[in-house]
Design a protein around this motif. Structure first.
Motif, PDB file in Angstrom:
ATOM      1  N   ASP A   5      11.251   8.188  -2.349  1.00 14.97           N
ATOM      2  CA  ASP A   5      10.022   7.024  -1.626  1.00 14.97           C
ATOM      3  C   ASP A   5       9.611   6.982  -0.143  1.00 14.97           C
ATOM      4  N   GLU A   6      10.398   7.232   1.018  1.00 12.54           N
ATOM      5  CA  GLU A   6       9.807   7.288   2.041  1.00 12.54           C
ATOM      6  C   GLU A   6       8.861   8.122   2.248  1.00 12.54           C
ATOM      7  N   ALA A   7       8.883  10.270   1.924  1.00 12.39           N
ATOM      8  CA  ALA A   7       7.872  10.626   2.087  1.00 12.39           C
ATOM      9  C   ALA A   7       6.889  10.474   0.956  1.00 12.39           C
ATOM     10  N   THR A   8       6.523   9.068  -0.257  1.00 10.05           N
ATOM     11  CA  THR A   8       5.904   8.916  -1.119  1.00 10.05           C
ATOM     12  C   THR A   8       4.712   7.948   0.035  1.00 10.05           C
ATOM     13  N   VAL A   9       5.279   7.111   1.034  1.00 18.65           N
ATOM     14  CA  VAL A   9       4.991   6.134   1.438  1.00 18.65           C
ATOM     15  C   VAL A   9       4.045   6.557   2.683  1.00 18.65           C
ATOM     16  N   PHE A  10       4.599   7.647   2.829  1.00 14.40           N
ATOM     17  CA  PHE A  10       4.072   8.165   4.189  1.00 14.40           C
ATOM     18  C   PHE A  10       2.819   9.380   3.765  1.00 14.40           C
ATOM     19  N   GLU A  11       2.577  10.457   2.878  1.00 12.40           N
ATOM     20  CA  GLU A  11       1.951  10.609   2.079  1.00 12.40           C
ATOM     21  C   GLU A  11       0.348   9.790   1.575  1.00 12.40           C
ATOM     22  N   ARG A  12       1.400   8.596   1.230  1.00  9.24           N
ATOM     23  CA  ARG A  12      -0.302   7.678   1.042  1.00  9.24           C
ATOM     24  C   ARG A  12      -1.186   7.596   2.036  1.00  9.24           C
ATOM     25  N   ARG A  13      -0.144   7.268   3.436  1.00  3.56           N
ATOM     26  CA  ARG A  13      -0.983   7.528   4.714  1.00  3.56           C
ATOM     27  C   ARG A  13      -1.253   8.814   4.981  1.00  3.56           C
ATOM     28  N   ARG A  14      -1.462   9.533   5.180  1.00  6.13           N
ATOM     29  CA  ARG A  14      -1.236  10.951   5.654  1.00  6.13           C
ATOM     30  C   ARG A  14      -2.592  10.830   5.993  1.00  6.13           C
ATOM     31  N   GLY A  15      -3.822  10.450   4.982  1.00  5.63           N
ATOM     32  CA  GLY A  15      -5.708  11.222   5.225  1.00  5.63           C
ATOM     33  C   GLY A  15      -5.527  10.059   6.787  1.00  5.63           C
ATOM     34  N   PHE A  16      -5.130   8.593   6.720  1.00  2.52           N
ATOM     35  CA  PHE A  16      -5.543   8.517   7.736  1.00  2.52           C
ATOM     36  C   PHE A  16      -5.162   8.429   8.863  1.00  2.52           C
ATOM     37  N   LEU A  17      -3.796   9.451   8.885  1.00  2.00           N
ATOM     38  CA  LEU A  17      -3.019   8.958  10.384  1.00  2.00           C
ATOM     39  C   LEU A  17      -3.973   9.988  11.100  1.00  2.00           C
ATOM     40  N   LEU A  18      -4.345  11.269  10.003  1.00  2.00           N
ATOM     41  CA  LEU A  18      -4.474  12.539  10.472  1.00  2.00           C
ATOM     42  C   LEU A  18      -5.705  12.453  10.489  1.00  2.00           C
ATOM     43  N   GLY A  19      -6.427  11.148  10.641  1.00  2.00           N
ATOM     44  CA  GLY A  19      -8.227  10.990  11.279  1.00  2.00           C
ATOM     45  C   GLY A  19      -7.928  10.857  12.121  1.00  2.00           C
ATOM     46  N   LEU A  20      -6.965   9.370  12.320  1.00  2.00           N
ATOM     47  CA  LEU A  20      -6.890   8.649  13.562  1.00  2.00           C
ATOM     48  C   LEU A  20      -6.746   9.759  14.840  1.00  2.00           C
TER      49      LEU A  20
END
Length: 295
Positions: A5-20
C-alpha cells in the motif's frame, strides 16, 4: 498500511513529484535522485502521524529540492561555458489544453527564466502558479507563514515579468521551423530559415567542458545564421536526425555512431518567431533522454 500500500500511494504521486522536482532543479537526473531518496524516507516514515500522504510527499520533495538547488546554484558559478537545463523528451497529450500547459511550464526558455529566482521563490511560484496549490498549502510545504508565502510568489511574478517565454506557437509553425532548420544544415543555405527567426535571436550551447560547443552566446540574426549555415552545416550534416517533443515543444535529437550527440530546442516570441536556439551537447545531460514527463 503495509509495504504494498505504501508503494502504491507513492507511485500514484510519482508523476507529480517528478514534474515538480524537475522544474525546481532543471535536471532530470537530480529529480530522479530526489524521488529515490524520497521513496526511502516515505517507507521509513511513521504513517500514523501523516494525515495527508500527498501533502507530506509534496512537502518533503519541495524541501529536498530547495536544499539541492542552493548547492547547485553555487556550483554553476564554476560551470564551463553556458549552463542549460537538462533536456527531456516529453509526450504529446491528447488534450490540447493539457499539452499547452505542459509545454509552457517545461520549455527551456521558461526554466532559464526561473533561474532569476531564489530557491524558495522558485518553489513557491511553481507550487502556486503551475501546480495550483493554494497559499496555505504552499506555506506549509515551505514551512513559512502564509503572508511570507504570498510575498515569495509576488516577488517571483515581478522578477519573471509577463513570462512571454511560455508562448508556444501552433505545432504546424514549429514543424515549419524544423524543416527549415534541417534544410539549412543539409544545404548550408539559411534563406528559408531566416524568415522564421527574430532579428534579436540568440543561440547558446551547453557542452559542460565535456563536448565541443561554443561557450559564448551568439546574438542577432546575422551571427546565428552564419553559425548555422557554416559551422553546423559542416559538422552536423551527416548526423541522424529525429524530430521529437523536447521540453514540451518540437525539437531535434541528433545521433552519430548510434549515440545521442546533441539536442536542439527553441524559444519563441509572441509572434511565433524563434528568438532562442538551445543546443545541448553535454553528454552527462543526455543520458536520460527519452523518459517522458507529463505533469
Amino acid at each position: 498500511m503495509d509495504r504494498i500500500d505504501e508503494a502504491t500511494v507513492f507511485e500514484r504521486r510519482r508523476g507529480f513529484l517528478l514534474g515538480l522536482a524537475y522544474r525546481i532543479l532543471g535536471s532530470r537526473a537530480e529529480a530522479e535522485d530526489v524521488l529515490q531518496d524520497l521513496f526511502i524516507k516515505w517507507l521509513e516514515a511513521d504513517k500514523a502521524t501523516i494525515a495527508n500522504p500527498a501533502a507530506w510527499l509534496t512537502t518533503a520533495c519541495t524541501r529536498h529540492c530547495i536544499d539541492l538547488l542552493r548547492s547547485a546554484q553555487r556550483a554553476r558559478v564554476d560551470y564551463i561555458g553556458t549552463w542549460l537545463p537538462e533536456p527531456i523528451q516529453t509526450l504529446h497529450h491528447e488534450s490540447p489544453e493539457h499539452s499547452h500547459e505542459l509545454a509552457s511550464s517545461l520549455s527551456t526558455a521558461f526554466l532559464l527564466l526561473l533561474e532569476r529566482l531564489t530557491p524558495k521563490e522558485r518553489a513557491a511560484y511553481l507550487l502556486h502558479e503551475i501546480f495550483d496549490l493554494d497559499y496555505p498549502q504552499v506555506a506549509a510545504a515551505l514551512d513559512v507563514q502564509e503572508a511570507t508565502c504570498r510575498k515569495l510568489v509576488s516577488r517571483a511574478k515581478a522578477s519573471l515579468g509577463n513570462a512571454q517565454v511560455r508562448h508556444q506557437p501552433e505545432p504546424s509553425r514549429q514543424q515549419q521551423l524544423l524543416s527549415a532548420f534541417h534544410a539549412a544544415i543539409d544545404s548550408g543555405s539559411t534563406q528559408g530559415l531566416a524568415a522564421l527567426l527574430s532579428e534579436d535571436v540568440e543561440l547558446c550551447a551547453d557542452g559542460g567542458g565535456k563536448a565541443s560547443a561554443i561557450r559564448e552566446t551568439l546574438y542577432g540574426l546575422e551571427a546565428v545564421l552564419g553559425f548555422v549555415g557554416e559551422s553546423l552545416s559542416t559538422y552536423w550534416r551527416d548526423y541522424q536526425w529525429q524530430e521529437v517533443e523536447i521540453n514540451g515543444g518540437r525539437g531535434v535529437v541528433l545521433r552519430g555512431g548510434g549515440e545521442v550527440v546533441a539536442v536542439v530546442s527553441f524559444g519563441y516570441d509572441g509572434e511565433g518567431r524563434v528568438n532562442r536556439v538551445f543546443i545541448m551537447r553535454n553528454p552527462e545531460k543526455l543520458g536520460l533522454l527519452g523518459s517522458g514527463v507529463l505533469v
